[in-house]
Design a protein around this motif. Structure first.
Motif, PDB file in Angstrom:
ATOM      1  N   ASP A  73      33.572   7.238  25.063  1.00  0.00           N
ATOM      2  CA  ASP A  73      32.459   8.174  24.888  1.00  0.00           C
ATOM      3  C   ASP A  73      31.734   7.838  23.587  1.00  0.00           C
ATOM      4  OD1 ASP A  73      33.300   9.401  27.186  1.00  0.00           O
ATOM      5  OD2 ASP A  73      34.393  10.998  26.161  1.00  0.00           O
ATOM      6  N   LEU A  74      30.419   7.662  23.670  1.00  0.00           N
ATOM      7  CA  LEU A  74      29.596   7.320  22.513  1.00  0.00           C
ATOM      8  C   LEU A  74      28.577   8.415  22.253  1.00  0.00           C
ATOM      9  CD1 LEU A  74      28.813   3.560  23.370  1.00  0.00           C
ATOM     10  CD2 LEU A  74      30.677   4.442  21.961  1.00  0.00           C
ATOM     11  N   ARG A  75      28.144   8.522  20.992  1.00  0.00           N
ATOM     12  CA  ARG A  75      27.060   9.415  20.583  1.00  0.00           C
ATOM     13  C   ARG A  75      26.015   8.594  19.841  1.00  0.00           C
ATOM     14  NH1 ARG A  75      28.141  14.990  20.083  1.00  0.00           N
ATOM     15  NH2 ARG A  75      29.329  15.608  21.923  1.00  0.00           N
ATOM     16  N   VAL A  79      19.591   7.020  23.664  1.00  0.00           N
ATOM     17  CA  VAL A  79      20.505   6.834  24.789  1.00  0.00           C
ATOM     18  C   VAL A  79      20.160   5.589  25.586  1.00  0.00           C
ATOM     19  CG1 VAL A  79      21.316   7.827  26.967  1.00  0.00           C
ATOM     20  CG2 VAL A  79      21.034   9.290  24.956  1.00  0.00           C
ATOM     21  N   ALA A  82      21.023   2.412  23.747  1.00  0.00           N
ATOM     22  CA  ALA A  82      22.466   2.175  23.707  1.00  0.00           C
ATOM     23  C   ALA A  82      22.964   1.642  25.041  1.00  0.00           C
ATOM     24  CB  ALA A  82      23.188   3.468  23.347  1.00  0.00           C
ATOM     25  N   SER A 102      21.749   7.797  34.404  1.00  0.00           N
ATOM     26  CA  SER A 102      21.184   8.062  33.081  1.00  0.00           C
ATOM     27  C   SER A 102      20.050   9.067  33.173  1.00  0.00           C
ATOM     28  CB  SER A 102      20.666   6.760  32.451  1.00  0.00           C
ATOM     29  OG  SER A 102      19.627   6.205  33.237  1.00  0.00           O
ATOM     30  N   SER A 108      25.693   7.184  31.762  1.00  0.00           N
ATOM     31  CA  SER A 108      27.039   6.658  31.967  1.00  0.00           C
ATOM     32  C   SER A 108      26.970   5.342  32.714  1.00  0.00           C
ATOM     33  CB  SER A 108      27.907   7.660  32.732  1.00  0.00           C
ATOM     34  OG  SER A 108      27.407   7.846  34.049  1.00  0.00           O
ATOM     35  N   THR A 131      25.281   3.875  17.460  1.00  0.00           N
ATOM     36  CA  THR A 131      26.181   4.795  18.166  1.00  0.00           C
ATOM     37  C   THR A 131      27.484   4.958  17.396  1.00  0.00           C
ATOM     38  OG1 THR A 131      27.255   3.065  19.499  1.00  0.00           O
ATOM     39  CG2 THR A 131      25.245   4.059  20.391  1.00  0.00           C
ATOM     40  N   SER A 213      30.272   6.528  28.542  1.00  0.00           N
ATOM     41  CA  SER A 213      29.280   7.609  28.547  1.00  0.00           C
ATOM     42  C   SER A 213      28.588   7.646  27.187  1.00  0.00           C
ATOM     43  CB  SER A 213      29.946   8.958  28.844  1.00  0.00           C
ATOM     44  OG  SER A 213      30.803   9.344  27.795  1.00  0.00           O
ATOM     45  N   VAL A 214      27.287   7.875  27.205  1.00  0.00           N
ATOM     46  CA  VAL A 214      26.488   7.947  25.979  1.00  0.00           C
ATOM     47  C   VAL A 214      25.742   9.274  25.980  1.00  0.00           C
ATOM     48  CG1 VAL A 214      24.720   6.854  24.566  1.00  0.00           C
ATOM     49  CG2 VAL A 214      26.202   5.442  26.019  1.00  0.00           C
ATOM     50  N   GLN A 216      23.235  12.016  23.637  1.00  0.00           N
ATOM     51  CA  GLN A 216      22.288  12.055  22.522  1.00  0.00           C
ATOM     52  C   GLN A 216      22.780  13.014  21.453  1.00  0.00           C
ATOM     53  OE1 GLN A 216      18.269  13.611  23.270  1.00  0.00           O
ATOM     54  NE2 GLN A 216      17.450  11.764  22.319  1.00  0.00           N
TER      55      GLN A 216
END
Length: 286
Positions: A73-75, A79, A82, A102, A108, A131, A213-214, A216
């Motif tokens: 999982d990314l932040r 988005v 990334a 997305s 994702s 990220t 998963s990314v 925002q």
């Protein structure tokens, strides 16, 4: 006539053997398909026990077949940017994107990467510019026993098909040919089904799955641990404020009832007191 009896008898024997083989295969039909087993060790790698007797190395124990998966999982603020970087990383490592979803605020990707490049991809995901990794989880499933089991059953089923084909070549009448062809078709269908299961798991072992998963926004800040007297004082003060907040909430909930019930209670008390005063003089007079 004797030739026909001989052919029918042989067909019956083969059918009986096939039933036992098919029954064994059905008992493990729910098992997932396995990857190819490791080829046997070369004679140069044969070990010996304390008595000097040659022993074959346990290739199953030393070459485990693993199905590996991961969730990352990314932040980040961008988005879509990334997601593009993650896809580029996957392509560079010899993988591909199996599924993508997305939107403006989240997305994702389901990545399929070579098993020997999975660690490199996970490291790269932690270094995607813009990220932050907020969660990473990896899992491994050992399917070595399934490898050995399915390969053994495939070998047995192929031999069964070959035996029925040999009978078909020796069949002399139309009825014999029809019976043998029906049995051959059934066994070939079972063999193809088992082969498909085998190929499916072989792909899972060779290609690892990574779900990315990314979302925002910035990564949630880690709460600093407070120790010692000041930390305890702060915790106590927070607990006191929370208790006061609960008391205020309770008072606010009870106040409307008090406004209505208090006048009623006062009136009831006054009337009761007045009746008591009247009764007291009458009792004195008597």
């Amino acid at each position: 006539m004797s030739r026909r009896v001989l052919a029918v008898t042989a067909l019956a024997l083969v059918a009986l053997a096939g039933c036992s083989s098919t029954g064994s295969m059905s008992s493990s039909g729910g098992a997932e398909v396995a990857a190819p087993a490791v080829p046997p060790a070369q004679p140069g790698g044969v070990a010996k026990d304390s008595a000097g007797t040659a022993q074959q190395p346990d290739s199953v124990a030393t070459n485990r077949q693993l199905v590996r998966t991961a969730q990352v999982d990314l932040r980040g603020d961008d988005v879509s940017g990334a997601l593009v970087k993650v896809k580029d990383l996957t392509t560079r490592e010899g993988g591909y994107v199996g599924q993508e979803n997305s939107s403006a605020s989240m997305g994702s990707l389901t990545l399929r990467v070579p098993a020997d490049r999975m660690d490199a991809v996970l490291k790269g995901l932690g270094e995607v510019e813009g990220t932050t990794v907020v969660r990473r989880e990896t899992k491994s499933e050992d399917v070595t026993e399934q490898v050995v089991d399915v390969e053994s059953r495939l070998s047995t089923q192929r031999a069964s098909v070959d035996r029925v084909r040999a009978l078909l070549e020796r069949a002399g009448t139309t009825s014999e040919i029809t019976q043998i062809e029906g049995e051959l078709t059934k066994r070939q269908t079972d063999l193809e089904s088992m082969q498909r299961r085998y190929d499916a798991l072989k792909g899972q072992v060779a290609q690892s799955t990574i779900t990315v998963s990314v979302r925002q926004g910035p990564a949630p800040a880690a709460e600093e641990e407070k120790l010692g007297f000041l930390g305890a004082l702060g915790s106590g003060w927070n607990a006191l404020l929370e208790a006061l907040r609960v008391v205020v909430v309770v008072i606010g909930a009870v106040l409307p009832f008090a406004v209505v019930l208090l006048p009623v209670g006062v009136l009831w008390y006054l009337r009761r007191r007045r009746r008591t005063v009247k009764i007291t003089p009458e009792a004195s007079a008597n």
